[in-house]
Design a protein around this motif. Sequence first.
Motif, PDB file in Angstrom:
ATOM      1  N   VAL A  95       0.894  -1.159   0.000  1.00 38.27           N
ATOM      2  CA  VAL A  95       0.000   0.000   0.000  1.00 38.27           C
ATOM      3  C   VAL A  95       0.932   1.208   0.000  1.00 38.27           C
ATOM      4  O   VAL A  95       1.667   1.438   0.966  1.00 38.27           O
ATOM      5  CB  VAL A  95      -0.929   0.024   1.226  1.00 38.27           C
ATOM      6  N   THR A 140      13.751  -0.214   2.239  1.00 37.34           N
ATOM      7  CA  THR A 140      14.852   0.751   2.089  1.00 37.34           C
ATOM      8  C   THR A 140      16.038   0.318   2.951  1.00 37.34           C
ATOM      9  O   THR A 140      17.194   0.314   2.500  1.00 37.34           O
ATOM     10  CB  THR A 140      14.389   2.172   2.454  1.00 37.34           C
ATOM     11  N   THR A 271      15.856   0.309  -2.816  1.00 36.45           N
ATOM     12  CA  THR A 271      14.559   0.077  -2.160  1.00 36.45           C
ATOM     13  C   THR A 271      13.712  -0.828  -3.055  1.00 36.45           C
ATOM     14  O   THR A 271      13.111  -1.812  -2.593  1.00 36.45           O
ATOM     15  CB  THR A 271      13.812   1.410  -1.942  1.00 36.45           C
TER      16      THR A 271
HETATM   17  N1  GUN Z   1       6.389   5.719   0.518  1.00 36.00           N
HETATM   18  C1  GUN Z   1       7.681   6.097   0.589  1.00 36.00           C
HETATM   19  N2  GUN Z   1       8.475   5.019   0.740  1.00 36.00           N
HETATM   20  C2  GUN Z   1       7.664   3.942   0.768  1.00 36.00           C
HETATM   21  C3  GUN Z   1       7.903   2.534   0.894  1.00 36.00           C
HETATM   22  O1  GUN Z   1       9.023   2.056   1.029  1.00 36.00           O
HETATM   23  N3  GUN Z   1       6.782   1.752   0.860  1.00 36.00           N
HETATM   24  C4  GUN Z   1       5.532   2.259   0.738  1.00 36.00           C
HETATM   25  N4  GUN Z   1       4.508   1.413   0.739  1.00 36.00           N
HETATM   26  N5  GUN Z   1       5.286   3.542   0.627  1.00 36.00           N
HETATM   27  C5  GUN Z   1       6.347   4.380   0.636  1.00 36.00           C
END
Ligand code: GUN
Length: 288
Positions: A95, A140, A271
């Motif tokens: 999500v 990340t 990431t």
């Molecule tokens: N928004 C910014 N980074 C991320 C992430 O690693 N996962 C998700 N789901 N939303 C994010």
Amino acid sequence: MNLLDGKKCAESLVAEIARKVAGYTESGLRTPHMTIILVGEHAPSESYVKSKIATSGLAGFESTLLRFPETIRESELLAKIKEVNEDPTTDGLIVQLPLPKHINQQHVINAIAPEKDIDGFHPANFGRMTLGQKAFRPATAYGICKLLQFYEVPVKAKHCVVIGRSNIVGKPISIMLSNDFDIGNATVTLTHIETPRELLLDETRRADIVIVAVGIPGFVTADMVKDGVVLIDVGINRLESGKIVGDVDFENVAQKCSWITPVPGGVGRMTVAALMINTLMAYQNNFN
Ligand code: GUN
């Protein structure tokens, strides 16, 4: 100064995943499948989701993007998550964050089935990761570990300073690097917005590894680090000019570093690669 090239490392990891997926599908198994839920029209989220979908294709996965308007009610979103949780053809669910203000982010994260939580944000995964048990690791933080591993940057027994205590980066990377993990066993100091400036400087100036995730362009300056530092820049900030920069004053800091991540082409790529590793793990867990 050497660059920790996230693009190169991510491409190598994704190619390795694609080889494994080809092996599975050639033996008659179904294709791994990742689903992404995107709410509203947040420009950075659009760009991250595009990159996740493109990379999942390179990994040999199927992907589904479920888009919902900004006005979706929390109860409707939770019902959609339940549907994906119960769909046996989806291995991993993301999500995309942030969510609109009227939706409680923690309710949403808690609703994702832990076995499909490839972001590693669910308390069950975060708890297992913290305890050193098998878990999906927040992407990340996991990507940073994979990048350090790829370039054989020593971490064990090093002094690492993390700047920023977010649940998605600062907190998990400080836990992972302190744990007795393959990339771990560092001595970690977690600093944050309430850390007095003098204390922050004392810490960063003697750090072997600095990881910064604060979302402020140019936050880390050359006077804050020692010669030979390893610098991991998690920031992705868009300047008014449209230029993408990190949290580090790269031009002046890079010359002091033994290793540094560029932005773009550093942690961001990792990431996405780590999410692919987690998706493959979710898929493989079906057969174990
Ligand atoms: N928004 C910014 N980074 C991320 C992430 O690693 N996962 C998700 N789901 N939303 C994010």
